[in-house]
Design a protein around this motif. Structure first.
Motif, mmCIF file in Angstrom:
data_model
loop_
_atom_site.group_PDB
_atom_site.id
_atom_site.type_symbol
_atom_site.label_atom_id
_atom_site.label_comp_id
_atom_site.label_asym_id
_atom_site.label_seq_id
_atom_site.Cartn_x
_atom_site.Cartn_y
_atom_site.Cartn_z
ATOM 1 N N LEU A 56 37.728 50.752 44.943
ATOM 2 C CA LEU A 56 38.303 49.338 44.715
ATOM 3 C C LEU A 56 37.298 48.356 43.786
ATOM 4 O O LEU A 56 37.624 47.659 43.143
ATOM 5 C CB LEU A 56 38.586 48.913 46.201
ATOM 6 C CG LEU A 56 39.911 49.491 46.998
ATOM 7 C CD1 LEU A 56 40.089 48.894 48.160
ATOM 8 C CD2 LEU A 56 41.128 49.346 46.117
ATOM 9 N N ARG A 57 35.796 48.711 44.194
ATOM 10 C CA ARG A 57 35.143 47.713 43.843
ATOM 11 C C ARG A 57 34.815 48.212 42.320
ATOM 12 O O ARG A 57 34.926 47.235 41.149
ATOM 13 C CB ARG A 57 33.498 47.958 44.496
ATOM 14 C CG ARG A 57 32.496 46.975 44.078
ATOM 15 C CD ARG A 57 31.309 47.150 44.698
ATOM 16 N NE ARG A 57 31.398 46.947 46.029
ATOM 17 C CZ ARG A 57 31.429 48.121 46.954
ATOM 18 N NH1 ARG A 57 31.050 49.247 46.606
ATOM 19 N NH2 ARG A 57 31.403 47.816 48.183
ATOM 20 N N ALA A 61 36.006 45.788 38.987
ATOM 21 C CA ALA A 61 35.150 45.635 37.874
ATOM 22 C C ALA A 61 35.781 45.905 36.879
ATOM 23 O O ALA A 61 35.337 45.093 35.701
ATOM 24 C CB ALA A 61 33.952 46.233 38.467
ATOM 25 N N GLU A 62 36.184 47.134 36.670
ATOM 26 C CA GLU A 62 36.802 47.724 35.496
ATOM 27 C C GLU A 62 37.802 46.756 34.835
ATOM 28 O O GLU A 62 38.069 46.179 33.595
ATOM 29 C CB GLU A 62 37.154 49.096 35.270
ATOM 30 C CG GLU A 62 36.110 49.915 35.360
ATOM 31 C CD GLU A 62 36.679 51.468 35.436
ATOM 32 O OE1 GLU A 62 37.721 51.542 35.567
ATOM 33 O OE2 GLU A 62 35.951 52.271 35.930
ATOM 34 N N LEU A 63 38.812 46.134 35.586
ATOM 35 C CA LEU A 63 39.768 45.415 35.421
ATOM 36 C C LEU A 63 39.268 44.008 34.833
ATOM 37 O O LEU A 63 39.877 43.693 33.836
ATOM 38 C CB LEU A 63 40.849 44.981 36.530
ATOM 39 C CG LEU A 63 41.855 46.527 37.105
ATOM 40 C CD1 LEU A 63 42.352 45.988 38.214
ATOM 41 C CD2 LEU A 63 42.730 46.854 35.798
ATOM 42 N N SER A 67 40.068 42.630 31.382
ATOM 43 C CA SER A 67 40.504 41.365 31.124
ATOM 44 C C SER A 67 39.974 40.153 30.416
ATOM 45 O O SER A 67 40.365 39.328 29.789
ATOM 46 C CB SER A 67 41.268 40.859 32.314
ATOM 47 O OG SER A 67 40.233 40.492 33.268
ATOM 48 N N ALA A 68 38.634 40.487 30.310
ATOM 49 C CA ALA A 68 37.623 39.274 29.904
ATOM 50 C C ALA A 68 37.386 39.510 28.412
ATOM 51 O O ALA A 68 36.773 38.651 27.777
ATOM 52 C CB ALA A 68 36.229 39.181 30.722
ATOM 53 N N SER A 69 37.860 40.762 27.970
ATOM 54 C CA SER A 69 37.464 40.916 26.444
ATOM 55 C C SER A 69 38.097 40.101 25.673
ATOM 56 O O SER A 69 39.292 39.577 25.993
ATOM 57 C CB SER A 69 37.766 42.490 26.230
ATOM 58 O OG SER A 69 39.081 42.636 26.363
#
Length: 287
Positions: A56-57, A61-63, A67-69
């Protein structure tokens, strides 16, 4: 004068209490099962809880990183902009006067189509089952078909891009063409409406005059088909029996043709690509 409702009897009270107790017990059992599943999932003693938390962590973190790109942010902005434009352009259509006859048309179509859909539902279900069987039988061909379709799309893509570039560069000329067509066709619209009304009236008269003879012809054709049904059934049985008799001959001919084709392929391959050892001749004689 309103009547006073009778009080529940002792049996009714006991039955309601028993039902309440049973429902409460079922809820408690369900909550206990959910708690046990959660404890077993996140229990750190067997490592499963730590593994779930780690996954889950990492997923979170990947999501967050994706999404921040800038690409994701631009895509989000485009989606919101598109939805805003659709809502802005679609809202006036809902209150436009044209929407009222459109809604009436949809209502009439729905009322007319419901009996038809109820009548054809068994046939549609049978067709869907047969289509599913056909797709399942032809599933080995689907990857090749998908590859061909992908290749065709890749081949058409440059043509579409070139056409889009040409049309984008020729937008003034296209605008002139559109203005010329609008100026030429605008005076003809009232005449077309009048002609359409006359054509509709004439067509209604033709249909009204043609329907009674067509009904008589249909009844006569139905009676003829009913009378010729034994002949048709006998012809179908004759065709099916003929096919059943020809089936062994066709299978034998196909088998022999396949053997001849395989032997010819072996001879051609031996002639084109001879074996490494000289003096070895490969030959297959059909039986």
């Amino acid at each position: 004068m309103a009547t006073i409702p009778s009080l529940p009897s002792r049996d009714d009270v006991l039955r309601m209490a028993r039902n309440t107790t049973d429902i409460t017990g079922q809820l408690l059992d369900t909550a206990q099962n959910i708690t046990r599943i959660a404890i077993n999932t996140f229990d750190p003693r067997d490592g499963s809880g730590a593994e779930v938390l780690r996954v889950l962590r990492e997923t979170t973190a990947e999501l967050a990183e994706a999404s921040a790109s800038p690409q994701a942010q631009e895509a989000f902005y485009r989606i919101v902009d598109t939805l805003t434009r659709l809502g802005t352009s679609g809202a006036p259509l809902a209150v436009h006067p044209v929407s009222e006859p459109a809604q009436a048309l949809l209502t009439a179509l729905g009322d007319s189509l419901l009996p038809v859909l109820d009548a054809v539902e068994p046939a549609v279900a049978e067709f869907a089952d047969a289509l599913g069987d056909l797709v399942e039988a032809t599933s080995p061909l689907l990857p090749a078909t998908a590859g061909v379709a992908a290749g065709a799309l890749l081949a058409v893509t440059p043509v579409l891009r070139a056409a889009a570039d040409v049309l984008r560069e020729s937008s003034p000329e296209l605008r002139r063409v559109a203005d010329a067509l609008t100026a030429a066709l605008a005076p003809l619209m009232p005449l077309q409406v009048a002609l359409a009304e006359r054509a509709a009236a004439a067509g209604a008269g033709v249909v009204r005059a043609t329907l009674p003879p067509l009904a008589d012809l249909t009844e006569a054709a139905a009676a003829a088909a009913k009378a010729a049904r034994p002949v048709l059934i006998a012809g179908e049985e004759l065709v099916v029996s003929t096919l059943e008799q020809l089936q062994p001959l066709l299978l034998a001919a196909a088998f022999r043709a396949g053997r001849v084709a395989r032997s010819a392929a072996v001879r051609v391959s031996a002639a084109v690509s001879p074996a490494a050892e000289q003096g070895v001749v490969v030959a297959v004689t059909p039986v």
